[in-house]
Each structure stands twice: as C-alpha cells, then as structure tokens.
Design an enzyme around this catalytic site. Structure first.
Site, short mmCIF file in Angstrom:
data_model
loop_
_atom_site.label_atom_id
_atom_site.label_comp_id
_atom_site.label_asym_id
_atom_site.label_seq_id
_atom_site.Cartn_x
_atom_site.Cartn_y
_atom_site.Cartn_z
N ASN A 13 36.38 37.21 33.76
CA ASN A 13 37.43 37.30 34.77
C ASN A 13 37.33 36.04 35.64
OD1 ASN A 13 39.11 37.92 36.89
ND2 ASN A 13 37.88 39.64 37.66
N LYS A 15 39.29 35.13 37.89
CA LYS A 15 39.83 35.35 39.25
C LYS A 15 40.73 34.17 39.63
CE LYS A 15 35.87 38.23 40.22
NZ LYS A 15 34.91 38.76 41.19
N HIS A 97 41.15 46.14 39.67
CA HIS A 97 39.92 45.47 40.13
C HIS A 97 39.75 45.74 41.63
CE1 HIS A 97 37.11 42.31 41.23
NE2 HIS A 97 36.78 42.23 39.96
N GLU A 99 39.03 43.89 43.96
CA GLU A 99 39.67 42.88 44.83
C GLU A 99 41.17 43.14 44.94
OE1 GLU A 99 38.05 39.48 42.80
OE2 GLU A 99 36.06 40.01 43.52
N GLU A 167 32.36 48.65 38.05
CA GLU A 167 31.96 47.50 38.87
C GLU A 167 31.66 47.97 40.29
OE1 GLU A 167 33.56 43.58 37.11
OE2 GLU A 167 35.09 44.41 38.41
N GLY A 173 29.85 39.47 42.85
CA GLY A 173 29.71 38.17 43.49
C GLY A 173 28.56 38.08 44.49
N SER A 212 27.77 40.74 39.06
CA SER A 212 26.62 39.83 39.03
C SER A 212 25.89 39.82 37.69
CB SER A 212 25.64 40.13 40.18
OG SER A 212 26.27 39.90 41.43
N GLY A 234 31.81 35.17 38.06
CA GLY A 234 31.29 33.82 38.24
C GLY A 234 30.68 33.20 36.99
P1 PGA Z 1 30.83 38.64 39.32
O1 PGA Z 1 32.29 39.38 39.30
O2 PGA Z 1 30.36 38.60 37.89
O3 PGA Z 1 31.12 37.26 39.87
O4 PGA Z 1 29.95 39.46 40.18
C1 PGA Z 1 32.53 40.44 38.43
C2 PGA Z 1 33.95 40.91 38.57
O5 PGA Z 1 34.46 41.01 39.70
O6 PGA Z 1 34.61 41.20 37.56
#
Ligand code: PGA
Length: 252
Positions: A13, A15, A97, A99, A167, A173, A212, A234
């Site tokens: 992802n 983002k 998601h 977010e 998640e 993150g 993460s 990330g």
């Molecule tokens: P992250 O994000 O691997 O940067 O923690 C995961 C996600 O939001 O899908």
C-alpha cells in the site's frame, strides 16, 4: 480480474507516496520475481495505477487501488469508481483502511457498500479492520473486529475474491507490532467469525496482517496461525525492502 485471487498475498500500500519515477521500484520487483509462488500486489496512488499496470504488463505483479466509490458513476468530484479502477488495470482495491475511516469518516456501512461495488466491478476487495490502542487496552479487540467485519462485509460477499486485512491502528507506521499470540488470537477469531457467517467457503479467504511489517519480522508473522500474507505500507515503497517480505511469504 486478470486471474484468480492468490491464496497467499504480499500486498503493498503506497498510500500518498510515489510519482512516475517511482515506477522503477515496481519494475525492479517484477524482475526479482519473474515466477512468484505467492501473489504480489502493489496499490499506488490513483494517478499511477494505469502507468504501473502498463509497466508491469507481462509480469506476475498485480496492481490495485486504495479506495473506490460505492456508486458506479455520477456527480462525485474527486472520487473513483470501481469500474474506472478496472479500466486503469487494477485487479484489487483496498477498502476501509483505518486512514480512510479516520480521515474521511468512512463507516462500516460505507465500506460494505464500496465492497459490494468492488465485487460488481470484478475487483478483489481487501477489506481492512483493526482496533485502536484504547480499544485494545480496554480489552475490546475481538468485539471491535467482529463488529467491523459484520458491518463492513455485504451479505452478498463473493468468497472467491474477498480478502481481509487485520491492521491494528496503533501498529500502522509506528514500528510497534502486536505479539504473535495477539495476531493469532485475532486471525483465528476472524476465521471463526467468517465461517460462522458465510460457511465453509470462508476457510479460504486470505487473512492478511498489516502494521509495521518489515523484512526482519515478516517470517515469524507469516508462520502465525491463519496469517495468509501481509498488507505493507512503508516497507512496500522500495523493491529492496518489499522483496524481503515477498521472499519470506514464499518460504512460509
Ligand atoms: P505500515 O502500514 O506497513 O507502514 O505500518 C501498513 C498499512 O497501513 O497498510
């Protein structure tokens, strides 16, 4: 969809990251995995879906969106329909998601409507659920996840294309990851919950863990009960990082 959904899936992802120059990361990844034994998916920003799909044509790597509208078309400035994602070359779409839920007020009901739109357009929806730190500390995690699954999945779900991602909001993150026992507890409960609602067909729904995930922790996460892959933020931006996660899933 180009071909059937992968049972094991490493999904990236991106983002709100990436411009045309970033497509080289996708093509590098494709060169590293000409014949992968697991599904590999990249979900870039909407502007990169079509060029990424073109850059990856002939490869085994799939492309997906990060959201779609519930309606097939109409006066919805700034939104993207599921059919437009398919037209751009997407096979998957991430929905609900945390977010999107936080930044755009998406409710379980809205996610369910989007998920139905994705099914109707022939996309595989990756429906995201996850508890906040406050909810975990209050001992509400399993209730929250069950409630989100109940509300975010339409009754008419296509079990052959549905993907779920767990998640924890506090793990996204942050570099913080639940213990393997905590991941197993949620994934086992999700499997039981999905089978109770949809029947035995739900035994083959891929359950991804996200939050993460790195090359250094991927192998132990993939060895955890009912974890069929990862949704990676990330660490999906660079082929050098994401390839370690793909390799760990291939070896799981
Ligand atoms: P992250 O994000 O691997 O940067 O923690 C995961 C996600 O939001 O899908």
């Amino acid at each position: 969809m180009a071909d059937s959904k992968a049972r094991k899936l490493a999904a990236g992802n991106w983002k709100m990251n990436g411009v045309k120059a970033s497509l080289s990361e996708a093509t590098t990844l494709a060169e590293m995995f000409p014949t992968p034994t697991v599904g590999i998916l990249l979900c870039p920003p909407a502007t990169l879906i079509a060029p990424m799909a073109a850059a990856l044509s002939g490869s085994k790597i799939r492309v997906g969106g990060q959201d779609c509208h519930a309606k097939p078309s109409g006066a919805h400035t700034g939104d993207i329909s599921a059919a437009a994602l398919v037209d751009a070359g997407a096979d998957y779409v991430i929905l609900g998601h945390s977010e999107r839920r936080a930044d755009h007020g998406e409710t379980d009901h809205m996610v369910a409507e989007k998920t139905l739109a994705a099914f109707m357009a022939g996309l595989s929806p990756i429906v995201c659920v996850g508890e906040t730190l406050e909810q975990r500390e209050a001992g509400e995690t399993l209730d929250v996840i069950r409630h989100q699954l109940a509300g975010s999945l339409p009754n008419a779900s296509d079990l052959d294309t549905l993907v779920i991602a767990y998640e924890p909001v506090w793990a996204i993150g942050t570099g913080k990851v639940p213990t393997l026992e905590q991941i197993a507890e949620v994934h086992d409960d999700m499997r039981t919950t999905l089978i109770a609602r949809f029947g035995d067909g739900a035994t083959s729904i891929p359950l991804l863990y996200g939050g993460s995930v790195k090359p250094s922790n991927a192998a132990e996460i993939f060895a955890t009960s009912n974890v069929d892959g990862a949704l990676v933020g990330g660490a999906s931006l660079k082929a050098a990082d994401f390839s370690g996660i793909v390799t760990a899933l291939q070896n799981a």
